[in-house]
Design an enzyme around this catalytic site. Sequence first.
Site, short mmCIF file in Angstrom:
data_model
loop_
_atom_site.label_atom_id
_atom_site.label_comp_id
_atom_site.label_asym_id
_atom_site.label_seq_id
_atom_site.Cartn_x
_atom_site.Cartn_y
_atom_site.Cartn_z
CB SER A 121 -0.90 0.01 1.25
OG SER A 121 -1.56 1.24 1.40
CE1 TYR A 148 -6.29 5.40 -2.98
CE2 TYR A 148 -4.18 5.22 -1.85
CZ TYR A 148 -5.52 4.91 -1.94
OH TYR A 148 -6.10 4.12 -0.99
CB THR A 174 -6.24 2.76 -5.95
OG1 THR A 174 -5.50 1.65 -5.41
CG2 THR A 174 -7.60 2.81 -5.28
CE LYS A 246 -6.98 -3.10 -4.35
NZ LYS A 246 -8.12 -2.40 -3.70
CG HIS A 270 -11.06 1.18 -1.60
ND1 HIS A 270 -10.27 1.81 -2.52
CD2 HIS A 270 -10.44 1.35 -0.42
CE1 HIS A 270 -9.23 2.35 -1.91
NE2 HIS A 270 -9.31 2.09 -0.64
#
Length: 382
Positions: A121, A148, A174, A246, A270
């Site tokens: 992450s 992100y 993401t 994602k 999510h």
Amino acid sequence: MAGGAPGPIPISDPHETILSIADLEKAASKKMSKTAGEFYNSGSQDQTTIRENSTAFSRYRLRPRVLVDVSGVDTSTSVFGREISFPLSVSPAGLQAMAHPDGELATSRACAKRGVNMAISSYSNYSIQAVRSAGTSIGCFSHAIQLYTMKDREMQERIIRTAEAEGCSAIFLTADSPVLGVRYNEWRNDFRTPEGLEFPILEKTTEDIRRQTHDGTFVGFNDDSHNWDREISWLRSITKMQIWIKGVLTAEDTELAVKHGCDGIIVSNHGGRQLDGVLATLDALPECVEAAQGRIRVHVDGGFRSGTDMFKALALGAECCWVGRPAIWGLAYDGEAGVNLMLETMHNEFRRCMQLTGCKTVNDITKASLARIDADGRPKRL
């Protein structure tokens, strides 16, 4: 023992037996603070999607074949060009050191020992280098880096360059988070990352983080002007890593991922933490698989709590399943050993499900293995 029954698993409390992911969740909840537990376990708004992520599996029934020689059952598959022991990997869940001090390092070691992949992450409490080293010191396996879209493109590029240099195989972009979902529990608790924890990938010290709420930190760095044309072409221009999207839940976005030359999609909502009321990932999976038509790889995350859940997703066309919260529960329960316990539990259940349905290999798991319960309560073959 016949069927490959799992042996007894050593645990710290002789009165506590962990036989399932539900057991693990219960044991982990005793070790986490209320605030931490709500941060990890809650979804957005009315919690509809987070509940349906798990209950969606009950709408399917298995169609086993009998008198099949499954003595040599093979649970392995290939992801990112490397064989993994079974089609499960650990999703990019952030703030793992809030569950256990070793955080992502423990998860990486457990994944390496179990022979599955892990996604790191952006909100990792340890650096990419540290997480990669923790796992690769044990064995060869793959990491993805979750990203992100960021306002600071130079920092985003630094993250990508570091991930590539450290040997990460893929970027998980993401795409479902232009803003964070409506997370009542985080707001009620004024949730802030605990003192002493940092986000080294985002180049934020504990002092930086503590000045803002989790939501405020996200708004500060995330770029809500993201779009398909700009993001994918830019990523392609600076990296040779695979690019996965994602957060896909529709056939339309699957088609766009194909159009833009992405390597794969992760059907994901999510973990129910973004837009409440969207489809459960298992319900969204079939239309994404149909739209993909084999042109792009399709993985899925959200709500997996057993090896049988995994089997159902593979029967619906997923190549691999990913789990987030079960890894967190493993960490909270017993660090690296707890994550290993989670993976071992899922593997044992998945292997046993394959044997009891007459599937010798992962490729044998098809729609023929499932029936769906219709609105009238009757099962219907897929």
